[in-house]
Design a protein around this motif. Sequence first.
Motif, PDB file in Angstrom:
ATOM      1  N   ASN A 110       0.787  -1.133  -0.068  1.00 53.30           N
ATOM      2  CA  ASN A 110      -0.141   0.068   0.124  1.00 53.30           C
ATOM      3  C   ASN A 110       0.925   1.427   0.102  1.00 53.30           C
ATOM      4  O   ASN A 110       1.417   1.550   0.949  1.00 53.30           O
ATOM      5  N   ALA A 111       0.803   1.940  -1.033  1.00 58.77           N
ATOM      6  CA  ALA A 111       1.684   3.255  -1.293  1.00 58.77           C
ATOM      7  C   ALA A 111       1.456   4.302  -0.283  1.00 58.77           C
ATOM      8  O   ALA A 111       1.951   5.263  -0.133  1.00 58.77           O
ATOM      9  N   TYR A 112       0.205   4.232   0.463  1.00 55.53           N
ATOM     10  CA  TYR A 112      -0.094   5.231   1.567  1.00 55.53           C
ATOM     11  C   TYR A 112       0.500   4.871   2.875  1.00 55.53           C
ATOM     12  O   TYR A 112       0.235   5.617   3.776  1.00 55.53           O
ATOM     13  N   SER A 113       0.913   3.693   2.944  1.00 60.13           N
ATOM     14  CA  SER A 113       1.341   3.391   4.323  1.00 60.13           C
ATOM     15  C   SER A 113       2.710   3.309   4.528  1.00 60.13           C
ATOM     16  O   SER A 113       3.502   2.267   3.858  1.00 60.13           O
ATOM     17  N   SER A 114       3.529   4.120   5.204  1.00 60.37           N
ATOM     18  CA  SER A 114       4.799   4.108   5.243  1.00 60.37           C
ATOM     19  C   SER A 114       5.261   2.706   6.078  1.00 60.37           C
ATOM     20  O   SER A 114       6.263   2.095   5.509  1.00 60.37           O
ATOM     21  N   GLU A 115       4.577   2.234   6.828  1.00 58.62           N
ATOM     22  CA  GLU A 115       4.909   1.028   7.652  1.00 58.62           C
ATOM     23  C   GLU A 115       4.973  -0.316   6.525  1.00 58.62           C
ATOM     24  O   GLU A 115       5.610  -1.094   6.644  1.00 58.62           O
ATOM     25  N   THR A 163       9.612   7.684  -1.617  1.00 58.21           N
ATOM     26  CA  THR A 163      10.171   8.814  -2.384  1.00 58.21           C
ATOM     27  C   THR A 163      11.678   8.733  -1.941  1.00 58.21           C
ATOM     28  O   THR A 163      12.539   9.617  -2.583  1.00 58.21           O
ATOM     29  N   GLY A 164      12.118   8.099  -0.785  1.00 61.26           N
ATOM     30  CA  GLY A 164      13.433   8.472  -0.116  1.00 61.26           C
ATOM     31  C   GLY A 164      13.678   9.684   0.044  1.00 61.26           C
ATOM     32  O   GLY A 164      14.830  10.236   0.027  1.00 61.26           O
ATOM     33  N   GLY A 165      12.577  10.429   0.527  1.00 64.29           N
ATOM     34  CA  GLY A 165      12.689  11.639   1.149  1.00 64.29           C
ATOM     35  C   GLY A 165      12.676  12.900   0.017  1.00 64.29           C
ATOM     36  O   GLY A 165      12.534  13.947   0.387  1.00 64.29           O
ATOM     37  N   SER A 166      12.559  12.605  -1.284  1.00 62.58           N
ATOM     38  CA  SER A 166      12.215  13.399  -2.430  1.00 62.58           C
ATOM     39  C   SER A 166      10.871  13.882  -2.346  1.00 62.58           C
ATOM     40  O   SER A 166      10.070  13.267  -1.897  1.00 62.58           O
ATOM     41  N   ILE A 209       7.194   8.372 -14.490  1.00 66.11           N
ATOM     42  CA  ILE A 209       7.510   9.784 -14.710  1.00 66.11           C
ATOM     43  C   ILE A 209       7.485  10.287 -13.326  1.00 66.11           C
ATOM     44  O   ILE A 209       6.736   9.998 -12.350  1.00 66.11           O
ATOM     45  N   LEU A 210       8.478  11.357 -13.125  1.00 65.60           N
ATOM     46  CA  LEU A 210       8.545  12.005 -11.899  1.00 65.60           C
ATOM     47  C   LEU A 210       7.622  13.180 -11.781  1.00 65.60           C
ATOM     48  O   LEU A 210       7.695  14.040 -12.650  1.00 65.60           O
ATOM     49  N   LEU A 211       6.827  13.247 -10.950  1.00 68.77           N
ATOM     50  CA  LEU A 211       5.929  14.418 -10.643  1.00 68.77           C
ATOM     51  C   LEU A 211       6.087  14.746  -9.061  1.00 68.77           C
ATOM     52  O   LEU A 211       6.428  14.024  -8.327  1.00 68.77           O
ATOM     53  N   PRO A 212       5.594  16.152  -8.852  1.00 66.42           N
ATOM     54  CA  PRO A 212       5.615  16.482  -7.521  1.00 66.42           C
ATOM     55  C   PRO A 212       4.608  15.438  -6.660  1.00 66.42           C
ATOM     56  O   PRO A 212       3.582  15.240  -7.090  1.00 66.42           O
ATOM     57  N   LYS A 213       5.293  15.073  -5.649  1.00 65.38           N
ATOM     58  CA  LYS A 213       4.139  14.149  -4.762  1.00 65.38           C
ATOM     59  C   LYS A 213       3.162  14.697  -3.885  1.00 65.38           C
ATOM     60  O   LYS A 213       3.347  15.873  -3.496  1.00 65.38           O
ATOM     61  N   SER A 214       2.090  14.150  -3.589  1.00 65.94           N
ATOM     62  CA  SER A 214       1.037  14.732  -2.893  1.00 65.94           C
ATOM     63  C   SER A 214       1.556  14.129  -1.154  1.00 65.94           C
ATOM     64  O   SER A 214       2.279  13.492  -1.176  1.00 65.94           O
ATOM     65  N   LYS A 215       0.518  15.010  -0.424  1.00 71.98           N
ATOM     66  CA  LYS A 215       0.873  14.871   0.925  1.00 71.98           C
ATOM     67  C   LYS A 215       0.525  13.327   1.238  1.00 71.98           C
ATOM     68  O   LYS A 215       0.994  12.823   2.499  1.00 71.98           O
ATOM     69  N   GLU A 216      -0.361  12.674   0.739  1.00 69.25           N
ATOM     70  CA  GLU A 216      -0.422  11.283   0.916  1.00 69.25           C
ATOM     71  C   GLU A 216       0.460  10.127   0.778  1.00 69.25           C
ATOM     72  O   GLU A 216       0.383   9.192   1.442  1.00 69.25           O
ATOM     73  N   ILE A 217       1.389  10.464   0.158  1.00 67.10           N
ATOM     74  CA  ILE A 217       2.689   9.676  -0.282  1.00 67.10           C
ATOM     75  C   ILE A 217       3.602   9.918   0.681  1.00 67.10           C
ATOM     76  O   ILE A 217       4.101  11.027   0.889  1.00 67.10           O
ATOM     77  N   MET A 226      -6.695   8.206 -10.173  1.00 66.07           N
ATOM     78  CA  MET A 226      -5.730   8.097  -9.141  1.00 66.07           C
ATOM     79  C   MET A 226      -4.849   8.884  -9.027  1.00 66.07           C
ATOM     80  O   MET A 226      -4.172   9.166  -7.910  1.00 66.07           O
ATOM     81  N   LEU A 227      -4.220   9.304 -10.166  1.00 64.25           N
ATOM     82  CA  LEU A 227      -3.182  10.240 -10.290  1.00 64.25           C
ATOM     83  C   LEU A 227      -3.139  11.513  -9.123  1.00 64.25           C
ATOM     84  O   LEU A 227      -2.133  11.970  -8.726  1.00 64.25           O
ATOM     85  N   LYS A 228      -4.507  12.006  -9.146  1.00 69.51           N
ATOM     86  CA  LYS A 228      -4.493  13.071  -8.422  1.00 69.51           C
ATOM     87  C   LYS A 228      -4.420  13.003  -6.937  1.00 69.51           C
ATOM     88  O   LYS A 228      -3.997  13.930  -6.311  1.00 69.51           O
ATOM     89  N   GLU A 229      -4.434  11.731  -6.669  1.00 70.37           N
ATOM     90  CA  GLU A 229      -4.409  11.497  -5.033  1.00 70.37           C
ATOM     91  C   GLU A 229      -2.497  11.353  -4.924  1.00 70.37           C
ATOM     92  O   GLU A 229      -2.228  11.093  -3.599  1.00 70.37           O
ATOM     93  N   VAL A 230      -1.962  10.997  -6.023  1.00 72.01           N
ATOM     94  CA  VAL A 230      -0.572  10.566  -5.682  1.00 72.01           C
ATOM     95  C   VAL A 230       0.350  11.879  -6.172  1.00 72.01           C
ATOM     96  O   VAL A 230       1.266  11.781  -5.185  1.00 72.01           O
ATOM     97  N   ALA A 231       0.002  12.608  -6.943  1.00 72.42           N
ATOM     98  CA  ALA A 231       0.808  13.736  -7.426  1.00 72.42           C
ATOM     99  C   ALA A 231      -0.125  14.950  -7.357  1.00 72.42           C
ATOM    100  O   ALA A 231      -1.214  15.129  -7.705  1.00 72.42           O
ATOM    101  N   GLY A 232       0.442  15.979  -7.164  1.00 78.98           N
ATOM    102  CA  GLY A 232       0.054  17.342  -7.345  1.00 78.98           C
ATOM    103  C   GLY A 232       0.397  18.290  -8.575  1.00 78.98           C
ATOM    104  O   GLY A 232       1.440  17.787  -9.081  1.00 78.98           O
TER     105      GLY A 232
END
Length: 349
Positions: free
Chosen positions: A43-48, A113-116, A100-108, A74-80
């Motif tokens: 699950n990409a939303y779960s850090s754990e 992203t390794g801090g990116s 493709i690399l895009l600005p990440k959303s808060k949910e990710i 789903m892209l809107k929830e992942v990238a802004g």
Amino acid sequence: MTTVVKTDPAKPSDASIEAAAEVIRNGGLVVFPTETVYGLGANAYSSEACLKIFSAKERPPDNPLIVHISDIGMLKEVAGNVSREMLCKLEEVWPGPVTILLPKSKEIPDTVTGGSTLVAVRMPDNILSLELIRKAGVPIAAPSANISTRPSITDSKHAIEELDGRVDFIFDCGPTVQGIESTIIDVSGGECTLLRAGAKPVEELENIFGPIRLTDFSRGLLESTVPLAPGMKYRHYSPRKKLYLASSEPFIREVSGRNEFLGKILIIGSEETCSKSRLQCISLGNENNLDEVARNLFSALREFDKTQCDIGIIQPFGEKGKGLAVMNRIRKASSGYVGSLDSLLTFLA
Ligand code: AMP
Ligand code: MG
């Protein structure tokens, strides 16, 4: 315990998708086929949940994951901040082997992203992956399913060998269609840069995204302490045994004719090369069919490790189209070039 389920990736059973989706929803790990290579997903939303990917793969935490989505909504929830123009371009390449690399959303979470502040996203062209993401109801973060440094996994038999006991669920769906990872591009800096050559040829992407800057990194020619993408600084795709890249095709033919190398040196090359060799060979397919060569490459590297030979020599291929990705993987998987019989004898000594 790992559940292994056999199903058709083009027509997966509802029961298999439901069982794997439940694993994802519960924070577990699922190995699944995409059209490129097998992915190790959470699950990409779960850090754990995503932290478990890093420990199962023994992956360094600064090497980020690709987020897989099932539809453009789903892209809107992942990238802004994705412009309408960019959305149109993405709809041309997705589903497909383009990341493709895009600005990440808060949910990710940063774990992904390794801090990116940028997130890598793609929509795979594989019915099973799309149904799994849809059923799980969340995007799935997934790097290639191999243990770090090893060749990517393109056949479920290798996934079972390597990951049984390390993950919760493995889809047993045989070989993947492309056999080589997605092409990764970065459009964030105003110009388009190739971060990783992959299954989608750059020439085809340029028709959609305009000129793409190739670097020595994306061709696998340079290692550096300042990589463009985090994954670039790590050892990659390596068999356990020593593999050398032949400096030329005539050289590989010369080696292939030598009886003294029988049982010691293995040739990995095209059907044509293998048919002329006295030595043990693994064929990658027709040398004019780079789709076939790409599809067979990672499995060949894994099969080489299972032979009795001490050293592998792999043939170079042209770098047009998919050849760019093929040569990138071959360069990274090998420990350098070999171009003389003397040096081969030294390596064997
Ligand atoms: P894998 O799926 O194992 O091939 O790994 C995914 C690759 O995607 C990594 O090795 C990175 O090079 C690249 N990647 C993923 N996320 C990012 C990101 N946020 N920035 C740059 N590169 C990324
Ligand atoms: Mg990988």
